[in-house]
Design an enzyme around this catalytic site. Structure first.
Site, short mmCIF file in Angstrom:
data_model
loop_
_atom_site.label_atom_id
_atom_site.label_comp_id
_atom_site.label_asym_id
_atom_site.label_seq_id
_atom_site.Cartn_x
_atom_site.Cartn_y
_atom_site.Cartn_z
N ASP A 172 0.83 -1.21 0.00
CA ASP A 172 0.00 0.00 0.00
C ASP A 172 0.86 1.26 0.00
O ASP A 172 2.00 1.23 0.46
CB ASP A 172 -0.84 0.09 1.28
N1 URA Z 1 -1.39 -5.81 4.04
C1 URA Z 1 -1.78 -4.53 4.02
O1 URA Z 1 -2.75 -4.17 4.65
N2 URA Z 1 -1.05 -3.67 3.27
C2 URA Z 1 0.03 -4.01 2.57
O2 URA Z 1 0.64 -3.17 1.92
C3 URA Z 1 0.42 -5.34 2.61
C4 URA Z 1 -0.30 -6.22 3.35
#
Ligand code: URA
Length: 236
Positions: free
Chosen positions: A104
């Protein structure tokens, strides 16, 4: 992608397709050291194709990289909204590499990149349960029964999560820090898992993928994977 040899030779501007057939019939073309046959297929990205003993197509060397992605960076090579992307951290890398999966915008940590499409597909396939480990800072004091719930599986909108390994690292009066290893890669999975038990994630960092560790790679830094790490990912 596999294509007919005469088509590859024609595409490379070596000769016409018909003449390419003649070259093949006359035993002047080899693929990976083997005499080519008419109708044979090859992959110009992977196979060594020679005409009269001269290398014609050299497969692009495969590279495998680990990036410590900073927060506020998009894990793709282009962002229509003009935000910083991982491309800004790939200076000096000549090959066109792609991330294996995503992190993310607000998540930092280990992101693997490669030009090996086959490996990427294998790793991202849902049946391939690759372990990914995260350090998580959450809101509130997590209880033993909540840790158990997270590790056994929580119900999200897209179904129950697979069992995960969860370990409490520390707590203060407001927050808890944990290490969690999950074996699937749904969108925003870790954040949604902790949301589901009422402890929103404040900070998230991926520290390992299938035994490949972030280690002391600094934020925004890149390193080549070792041969051992690549073989591990390939299951060799
Ligand atoms: N889980 C999440 O919530 N975000 C990420 O970037 C990776 C795994």
């Amino acid at each position: 992608m596999q294509q007919r040899l005469q088509k590859i030779l024609a595409m490379m501007g070596i000769t016409s397709r018909r003449k390419a057939e003649e070259l093949i019939l006359n035993g002047r073309v080899t693929v990976n050291g083997q005499l080519a046959q008419l109708g044979m297929k090859a992959d110009p990205k992977k196979d060594h194709i020679k005409v009269d003993g001269k290398i014609l197509i050299k497969p692009e060397p495969k590279i495998y990289l680990a990036l410590n992605k900073p927060k506020k960076v998009i894990s793709s090579l282009h962002d229509p909204e003009g935000r910083t992307t991982i491309k800004d951290f790939l200076k000096g890398i000549k090959q066109r590499v792609f991330p294996i999966g995503r992190l993310d915008y607000d998540t930092e940590g280990l992101l693997l990149l490669t030009n090996d499409g086959e490996l990427t597909q294998k790793i991202l396939h849902p049946s391939y349960r690759i372990p990914k480990t995260y350090l998580v800072k959450i809101k509130g004091l997590i209880q033993e029964n909540e840790i158990k719930k997270i590790s056994q599986g929580v119900r999200l909108q897209d179904g129950l999560t697979l069992p995960a390994q969860v370990r409490l690292i520390k707590q203060n009066e407001n927050n808890s820090w944990l290490e969690i290893t999950i074996y699937e890669g749904r969108k925003r999975q870790v954040r949604r898992m902790f949301d589901a038990i009422g402890h929103p994630v404040i900070k998230l960092k991926r520290i390992a993928i299938d035994g490949i560790k972030l280690g002391d790679l600094k934020t925004g830094e890149l390193r080549h994977l070792t041969e051992r790490e690549v073989n591990k990912l390939k299951g060799l």
